[in-house]
Design an enzyme around this catalytic site. Structure first.
Site, PDB file in Angstrom:
ATOM      1  N   TYR A 222      10.710   3.353   2.349  1.00 51.34           N
ATOM      2  CA  TYR A 222      11.628   2.246   2.649  1.00 51.34           C
ATOM      3  C   TYR A 222      11.138   0.933   2.053  1.00 51.34           C
ATOM      4  CZ  TYR A 222      14.352  -1.228   5.034  1.00 51.34           C
ATOM      5  OH  TYR A 222      15.175  -2.284   5.282  1.00 51.34           O
TER       6      TYR A 222
ATOM      7  N   TRP B 226      12.557  -3.072  -0.048  1.00 52.24           N
ATOM      8  CA  TRP B 226      13.500  -3.778  -0.899  1.00 52.24           C
ATOM      9  C   TRP B 226      13.187  -3.663  -2.386  1.00 52.24           C
ATOM     10  CZ3 TRP B 226      17.027  -8.345  -0.226  1.00 52.24           C
ATOM     11  CH2 TRP B 226      17.761  -8.235   0.954  1.00 52.24           C
TER      12      TRP B 226
HETATM   13  P1  PGD Z   1       9.012  -6.188   0.922  1.00 54.70           P
HETATM   14  O1  PGD Z   1       8.012  -7.259   1.109  1.00 54.70           O
HETATM   15  O2  PGD Z   1      10.293  -6.548   0.261  1.00 54.70           O
HETATM   16  O3  PGD Z   1       9.301  -5.646   2.392  1.00 54.70           O
HETATM   17  O4  PGD Z   1      10.409  -4.752   4.383  1.00 54.70           O
HETATM   18  P2  PGD Z   1      10.083  -4.357   2.868  1.00 54.70           P
HETATM   19  O5  PGD Z   1       9.131  -3.211   2.890  1.00 54.70           O
HETATM   20  O6  PGD Z   1      11.339  -4.200   2.090  1.00 54.70           O
HETATM   21  O7  PGD Z   1       8.325  -4.956   0.193  1.00 54.70           O
HETATM   22  C1  PGD Z   1       8.665  -4.555  -1.085  1.00 54.70           C
HETATM   23  C2  PGD Z   1       7.409  -4.102  -1.811  1.00 54.70           C
HETATM   24  O8  PGD Z   1       7.826  -3.529  -3.035  1.00 54.70           O
HETATM   25  C3  PGD Z   1       6.460  -5.231  -2.154  1.00 54.70           C
HETATM   26  O9  PGD Z   1       5.126  -4.879  -1.843  1.00 54.70           O
HETATM   27  C4  PGD Z   1       6.648  -5.394  -3.672  1.00 54.70           C
HETATM   28  O10 PGD Z   1       5.495  -5.872  -4.348  1.00 54.70           O
HETATM   29  C5  PGD Z   1       6.986  -3.985  -4.077  1.00 54.70           C
HETATM   30  N1  PGD Z   1       7.746  -3.875  -5.343  1.00 54.70           N
HETATM   31  C6  PGD Z   1       8.614  -4.764  -5.854  1.00 54.70           C
HETATM   32  N2  PGD Z   1       9.124  -4.288  -7.012  1.00 54.70           N
HETATM   33  C7  PGD Z   1       8.573  -3.085  -7.228  1.00 54.70           C
HETATM   34  C8  PGD Z   1       8.713  -2.111  -8.262  1.00 54.70           C
HETATM   35  O11 PGD Z   1       9.470  -2.245  -9.195  1.00 54.70           O
HETATM   36  N3  PGD Z   1       7.974  -0.968  -8.150  1.00 54.70           N
HETATM   37  C9  PGD Z   1       7.130  -0.762  -7.104  1.00 54.70           C
HETATM   38  N4  PGD Z   1       6.457   0.384  -7.095  1.00 54.70           N
HETATM   39  N5  PGD Z   1       6.968  -1.672  -6.123  1.00 54.70           N
HETATM   40  C10 PGD Z   1       7.693  -2.815  -6.178  1.00 54.70           C
HETATM   41  C11 PGD Z   1      11.446  -5.601   4.703  1.00 54.70           C
HETATM   42  C12 PGD Z   1      11.889  -5.308   6.150  1.00 54.70           C
HETATM   43  O12 PGD Z   1      11.008  -5.962   7.068  1.00 54.70           O
HETATM   44  C13 PGD Z   1      13.263  -5.734   6.416  1.00 54.70           C
HETATM   45  S1  PGD Z   1      14.468  -5.360   5.255  1.00 54.70           S
HETATM   46  C14 PGD Z   1      13.625  -6.313   7.580  1.00 54.70           C
HETATM   47  S2  PGD Z   1      15.218  -6.892   7.812  1.00 54.70           S
HETATM   48  C15 PGD Z   1      12.743  -6.396   8.742  1.00 54.70           C
HETATM   49  N6  PGD Z   1      12.721  -7.701   9.314  1.00 54.70           N
HETATM   50  C16 PGD Z   1      11.790  -7.986  10.242  1.00 54.70           C
HETATM   51  C17 PGD Z   1      11.961  -9.010  11.255  1.00 54.70           C
HETATM   52  O13 PGD Z   1      12.983  -9.688  11.336  1.00 54.70           O
HETATM   53  N7  PGD Z   1      10.943  -9.215  12.109  1.00 54.70           N
HETATM   54  C18 PGD Z   1       9.815  -8.490  12.097  1.00 54.70           C
HETATM   55  N8  PGD Z   1       8.851  -8.744  12.971  1.00 54.70           N
HETATM   56  N9  PGD Z   1       9.645  -7.527  11.151  1.00 54.70           N
HETATM   57  C19 PGD Z   1      10.572  -7.236  10.250  1.00 54.70           C
HETATM   58  N10 PGD Z   1      10.359  -6.250   9.314  1.00 54.70           N
HETATM   59  C20 PGD Z   1      11.393  -5.768   8.445  1.00 54.70           C
END
Ligand code: PGD
Length: 764
Positions: free
Chosen positions: A106, A108
């Site tokens: 999972y 983004w």
């Molecule tokens: P990101 O930081 O976007 O968080 O959680 P999510 O896991 O989506 O992580 C994406 C990772 O992918 C990053 O480490 C980035 O470096 C890596 N990445 C980016 N591009 C690439 C690529 O091309 N290839 C590879 N291999 N890696 C890549 C988000 C999630 O957190 C979400 S959507 C929500 S809505 C939640 N919100 C909350 C909240 O409101 N409150 C709390 N306490 N916790 C939450 N967590 C949730």
């Protein structure tokens, strides 16, 4: 100058081939976001993964968790990495089958249709036989389960939501539960071309529309709204909504004609509101005691809602909490009682301040995408049950009326997500990550998850590869050409999977004989040919252009208008075809934490609960404003918001004074689960009794105590508690905490540096 797309906007950049030398917002964006400043400054940060690494303990002893998260990493060549990893994947699939692999992965990831990390991961694992997947998201875990029961498909209120331009022209009163946060509407999965959240709100306001923002944070709505701010106790919106329903009912303001024709179950619900089932009338006086809002204001608001063309909108954050079904369901019920669903500017919305895509007119067709193949495994988990799954193989659990069993996972594969950012109770997650035999992570950065892996494979950033992209519901498709060469020896996820697939004997299935650039051309041309009747340019013309515009559906069309016109001909996708105010289906599951109609259920952690005696502040762990989730936290803009390097926590002046705290203090925030450091900001935009610490600071655990984060990641504080047995969604938004000054010298951060490494020749 090259144009490029991120989840948080498009930009134009110059480069010297190695780095971006100038970055400007895309000229077409009327409300550009400073988040783009993070890209160039993060690209060559010391926390970029420069080459492949294997955890020392794994290299020495093979599969097994001992030392995971603390061992140093050993730099290895790509050949060594790919041979070792292919061997390990082969072993796990042979010995345990595809049921032994968790590949939900999972997250983004990044903008870009082809190099989308999850799609690549899923396609690769499917070539090997499949993987245990997840369903739903951390964003909308409750909504995705509840809405099909209540209002039909979620698309009704998200992908095909009433356009913001329609609201701007018709709505007289917006009642926004959870506000209309400008920082959240700056982002959208896959990208945003033209930010317009302030635009539509400003236009509506200029026409005389009133906004009421119901949130613990005053700045959860843009200044353009000139909103009235109502700040109930976090977690008490359900009580407020029930009281609004009670006034509408008691004063004869509910639209009975609408309720009779378009809904089922109103009588059972309103009986509960009147107190006939529990003896409690859900009056404004009752709600005042729970919410802290004056009863008279609640009563007046109900009357104002009935007197105007009113749009009731509920943010995604409200459902990211224990019993998150209740406020969402009640939003629909209130809109039904007002009888304006299907009318321009009236009705119900979900997430207008949660993502840029909500309220954008729908596209006629989606942009090209990579086929993911077929997963040979049926087993799945609701996404937020990851720690439960790893800790409790074989145990059964409830989900949406089904009894499911947690699989026995031997290998975890993650690319494009960061569970040590997104999951709750990180110390527990760490214990869960100590269960599988092998953990594999692809990431451009030493994310917290990469630091808890055995195999770390350096992925490129979008600016280092060719792709194209358009965000969800976004009408602009951008070519996304590589602007620089990759950092270090980073490779695209596709290239990594291609090499692994080759070694595992499924190279042909995975690549179909195409290079990444050949895939871009092939997918585009195939897509173009399927959109007969639309004048789309050929690939070369598109690739040479700055962007192309995709056709959209009629902006003024309101999906619910068909249902309103003829509910028999255009029924909702609910069991009754109508709006389900009482759901026989949900009721039949017999879940105490989600009964058959919306109900006030007192959360275990909120300001009215007994637990508040020990932890008297309500933490709001919301989305950050200077980064997206945990992405590019080391970037310049994100860093500019830190206090002495730590994530800022906001507190109301009265709460700060009561604790003798001052602006800029390093503080320790404690909850039942753990504690973290943060830098204090005193701000009266925060409701008294509330502390606000956004998510996204990279988890920096104390070596002796994984429940103590030195940087300010709120997920060491939040509970790993499901929303309910119905949805099993994430509840990271709210938890109870206490805050105190951190006395003495605060420990230094380590997460802004790469982890310890040891050269292969120095291994014992
Ligand atoms: P990101 O930081 O976007 O968080 O959680 P999510 O896991 O989506 O992580 C994406 C990772 O992918 C990053 O480490 C980035 O470096 C890596 N990445 C980016 N591009 C690439 C690529 O091309 N290839 C590879 N291999 N890696 C890549 C988000 C999630 O957190 C979400 S959507 C929500 S809505 C939640 N919100 C909350 C909240 O409101 N409150 C709390 N306490 N916790 C939450 N967590 C949730």
């Amino acid at each position: 100058m090259t144009t490029h797309l991120t989840h948080w906007g498009a930009f134009e950049a110059d480069s010297d081939g190695e780095r971006l030398t100038a970055v400007r917002p895309w000229r077409g964006d009327p409300e550009p976001m400073r988040l783009i400043e993070n890209v160039a400054s993060a690209q060559h940060h010391p926390t970029r993964v420069d080459q492949p690494y294997v955890r020392q303990g794994w290299l020495e002893r093979g599969p097994g968790a001992a030392g995971r998260g603390t061992d140093p990493f050993v730099p290895v060549s790509w050949e060594t990495m790919l041979d070792l990893l292919a061997g390990e994947l082969g072993r796990v699939y042979r010995e345990h089958g595809a049921e032994g692999v968790f590949g939900g992965s999972y997250g983004w990831a990044s903008a870009g249709r082809f190099h989308h990390a999850q799609s690549q991961t899923h396609r690769f694992l499917n070539c090997l036989g499949g993987y245990v997947r997840h369903v739903n998201s951390y964003s909308l875990g409750v909504s995705q389960v509840l809405m099909p029961h209540v209002f039909g498909h979620l698309g009704f209120v998200i992908e095909r939501a009433t356009a913001k331009t329609v609201l701007a022209r018709h709505t007289e009163l917006v009642v926004a539960f959870g506000g209309l946060s400008p920082k959240n509407s700056a982002v959208s999965p896959g990208g945003v071309s033209r930010h317009n959240s302030r635009g539509w709100i400003g236009a509506a306001r200029a026409r005389g529309c009133r906004f009421v923002s119901i949130s613990p944070l005053r700045d959860d709505i843009p200044a353009e709204a000139e909103a009235e701010w109502l700040a109930p106790r976090p977690g008490s919106d359900t009580a407020l909504m029930l009281a609004l329903a009670q006034v509408l009912d008691a004063e004869g303001l509910a639209d009975k004609t609408f309720l009779d024709k378009y809904t089922v179950g109103y009588e059972r619900f309103i009986g509960y509101v009147r107190g006939s089932t529990d003896g409690i009338v859900k009056s404004p006086e009752w709600a005042a005691a729970l919410t802290g809002l004056p009863a008279e204001r609640i009563r007046a608001l109900a009357r104002e809602m009935a007197a105007a063309r009113t749009f009731v909108t509920v943010s995604w954050s409200l459902q990211r909490a224990q019993y998150g079904e209740q406020p969402l369901w009640l939003g629909v019920v209130l809109a039904a009682m007002l009888g304006q669903i299907g009318l321009p500017g009236g009705g119900f919305g979900h997430g207008y301040g949660s993502a840029a895509s909500v309220g954008e007119p729908a596209r006629e067709f989606s942009p090209p995408r990579l086929p993911q193949g077929v997963n040979g495994v049926d087993t799945f988990i609701p996404v937020a049950r990851i720690a439960d799954m790893l800790l409790n193989p074989g145990q059964s659990f409830e989900y949406n009326g089904q009894q499911l069993i947690y699989p026995d996972i031997r290998l975890v594969y993650w690319a494009g997500g960061n569970p040590f950012h997104h999951h709750q109770d990180l110390a527990r997650l760490r214990a869960a990550f100590a269960r599988p035999e092998t953990v594999v992570v692809h990431d451009p950065f030493w994310s917290s998850t990469a630091r808890h892996a055995d195999f770390v494979l350096p992925a490129t950033m979008t600016i280092e590869r060719n792709d194209y992209g358009a965000g969800e519901n976004d009408r602009v498709l951008f070519p996304m050409k590589a602007i620089t060469r990759p950092h270090g020896s980073a490779r695209d996820d596709y290239a990594i999977f291609g090499e692994l697939a080759e070694r595992l004997g499924v190279g042909k299935e995975f690549t179909e004989g195409r290079t990444a650039d050949e895939w871009l051309r092939y997918l585009y041309e195939e897509w173009r040919q399927h959109q007969g009747g639309h004048d789309l340019p050929d690939f070369d013309t598109f690739w040479a252009s700055e962007h192309i515009e995709l056709p959209i559906l009629d902006e003024d069309q309101i999906l619910a208008a068909d249902f309103r016109g003829d509910p028999d001909r255009f029924p909702l996708a609910t069991p009754s075809g109508k709006i389900e105010i009482f759901s026989e289906t949900i009721d039949s599951f017999g879940y105490a934490d989600c009964p058959g109609h919306p109900t006030w259920l007192e959360p275990e952690e909120w300001l009215g609960a007994p637990a508040a005696a020990e932890f008297p502040l309500q933490l709001v762990a919301n989305q950050p404003r200077a980064k997206l989730h945990s992405q590019l936290d080391v970037g310049a803009y994100s860093q500019s918001t830190k206090i002495a390097g730590r994530e800022p926590v906001r507190l109301h002046p009265t709460d700060a004074t009561a604790r003798d705290l001052h602006d800029g203090d390093t503080v320790r925030i404690r909850s039942k689960r753990g504690s973290c450091l943060a830098g204090l900001t005193i701000d009266d935009a925060v409701r008294p009794g509330v502390a606000q610490l956004s998510t996204g600071a990279w988890y920096d655990p104390d070596p002796a105590n994984p429940a103590f984060c030195r940087h300010g990641n709120p997920n060491v504080l939040t509970p790993d508690r499901p929303s309910s047995a119905l949805s099993q969604g994430c509840t990271g938004q709210l938890s109870l905490v206490e805050i105190e000054r951190y006395e003495g010298t605060a420990p230094a951060l380590t997460v802004n540096q790469p982890p310890a490494t040891i050269a292969a020749q120095h291994l014992p």
